[in-house]
Design a protein around this motif. Structure first.
Motif, PDB file in Angstrom:
ATOM      1  N   PRO A  55       0.800  -1.233   0.000  1.00 24.00           N
ATOM      2  CA  PRO A  55       0.000   0.000   0.000  1.00 24.00           C
ATOM      3  C   PRO A  55       0.834   1.284   0.000  1.00 24.00           C
ATOM      4  N   PHE A  56       2.035   1.250   0.565  1.00 29.27           N
ATOM      5  CA  PHE A  56       2.887   2.440   0.544  1.00 29.27           C
ATOM      6  C   PHE A  56       3.374   2.726  -0.878  1.00 29.27           C
ATOM      7  N   ILE A  57       3.651   1.671  -1.621  1.00 26.82           N
ATOM      8  CA  ILE A  57       4.096   1.827  -3.005  1.00 26.82           C
ATOM      9  C   ILE A  57       2.961   2.382  -3.862  1.00 26.82           C
ATOM     10  N   TYR A  58       1.791   1.797  -3.722  1.00 27.62           N
ATOM     11  CA  TYR A  58       0.630   2.265  -4.486  1.00 27.62           C
ATOM     12  C   TYR A  58       0.267   3.695  -4.114  1.00 27.62           C
ATOM     13  N   PHE A 135      -4.261   5.481   6.642  1.00 33.69           N
ATOM     14  CA  PHE A 135      -5.257   5.075   5.645  1.00 33.69           C
ATOM     15  C   PHE A 135      -6.660   5.093   6.245  1.00 33.69           C
ATOM     16  N   ALA A 136      -6.768   4.602   7.458  1.00 31.52           N
ATOM     17  CA  ALA A 136      -8.075   4.491   8.111  1.00 31.52           C
ATOM     18  C   ALA A 136      -8.627   5.845   8.555  1.00 31.52           C
ATOM     19  N   ASN A 137      -7.761   6.841   8.679  1.00 31.81           N
ATOM     20  CA  ASN A 137      -8.167   8.147   9.197  1.00 31.81           C
ATOM     21  C   ASN A 137      -8.133   9.236   8.125  1.00 31.81           C
ATOM     22  N   GLY A 138      -8.376   8.876   6.886  1.00 32.65           N
ATOM     23  CA  GLY A 138      -8.501   9.868   5.821  1.00 32.65           C
ATOM     24  C   GLY A 138      -7.258  10.678   5.551  1.00 32.65           C
TER      25      GLY A 138
END
Length: 171
Positions: A55-58, A135-138
């Motif tokens: 996810p960090f790469i994306y 990610f979970a906190n916008g």
């Protein structure tokens, strides 16, 4: 661990969970038995991140304006007489990923090579959980905290945590 037959002293595990909204730590266990090992696997143990690092790469690519269908070559190019070069003539293209991981809360060393896309780099559980909280906190990073309030036996508040620090790190 007992349910899976992992009862030997050398078998350990860790868990860390916090609210990415307000920073309150929900669960924290750095090992199986503190009396046998004081090594904290939440903050001290770095383990290979595997696909959890993707996810960090994306996200780095999306932040740069790429879509999932874009093809990206990390190759030298020439514009007229100008030929820019990477340091040491190596074209690795991982610096933005590492910079993004740092901003999101990963502080363990990350090598500048392609294998990080496969999760070869080690990450501490605390850091990975904090970074996923973004990610979970916008897109907001919140620092976890353990103690909300301390009261005396008479109900006098001796300590009360300030509102968790929050900073926007992703669009």
């Amino acid at each position: 661990l007992r349910n899976y037959g992992l009862t030997k002293d050398n078998t350990q595990a860790a868990v860390f969970s916090f609210s990415p909204i307000d920073g309150k730590i929900i669960a924290y266990a750095g090992g199986k038995d503190y009396t046998k090992s004081q090594y904290d696997r939440v903050t001290q143990s770095a383990r290979p991140s595997g696909s959890a690092f993707k996810p960090f790469i994306y996200t780095a690519a999306i932040e740069k304006g790429y879509s999932p269908n874009d093809m990206i070559d990390d190759l030298p190019f020439k514009a007229g007489d100008w030929t820019p070069r990477n340091y040491g003539n190596k074209y690795r293209g991982v610096r933005p990923v590492i910079q993004l991981a740092r901003v999101m809360g990963i502080t363990t060393p990350i090598p500048y090579d392609y294998t990080i896309s496969l999760g070869s780099n080690s990450v501490k559980l605390f850091e990975m959980t904090r970074a996923y909280g973004v990610f979970a906190n916008g897109g907001f990073k919140v620092e976890p905290f353990a103690i909300e309030r301390i009261e005396s036996s008479r109900g006098t508040i001796l300590y009360e945590a300030k509102k968790a620090r929050s900073s926007k790190v992703l669009n």
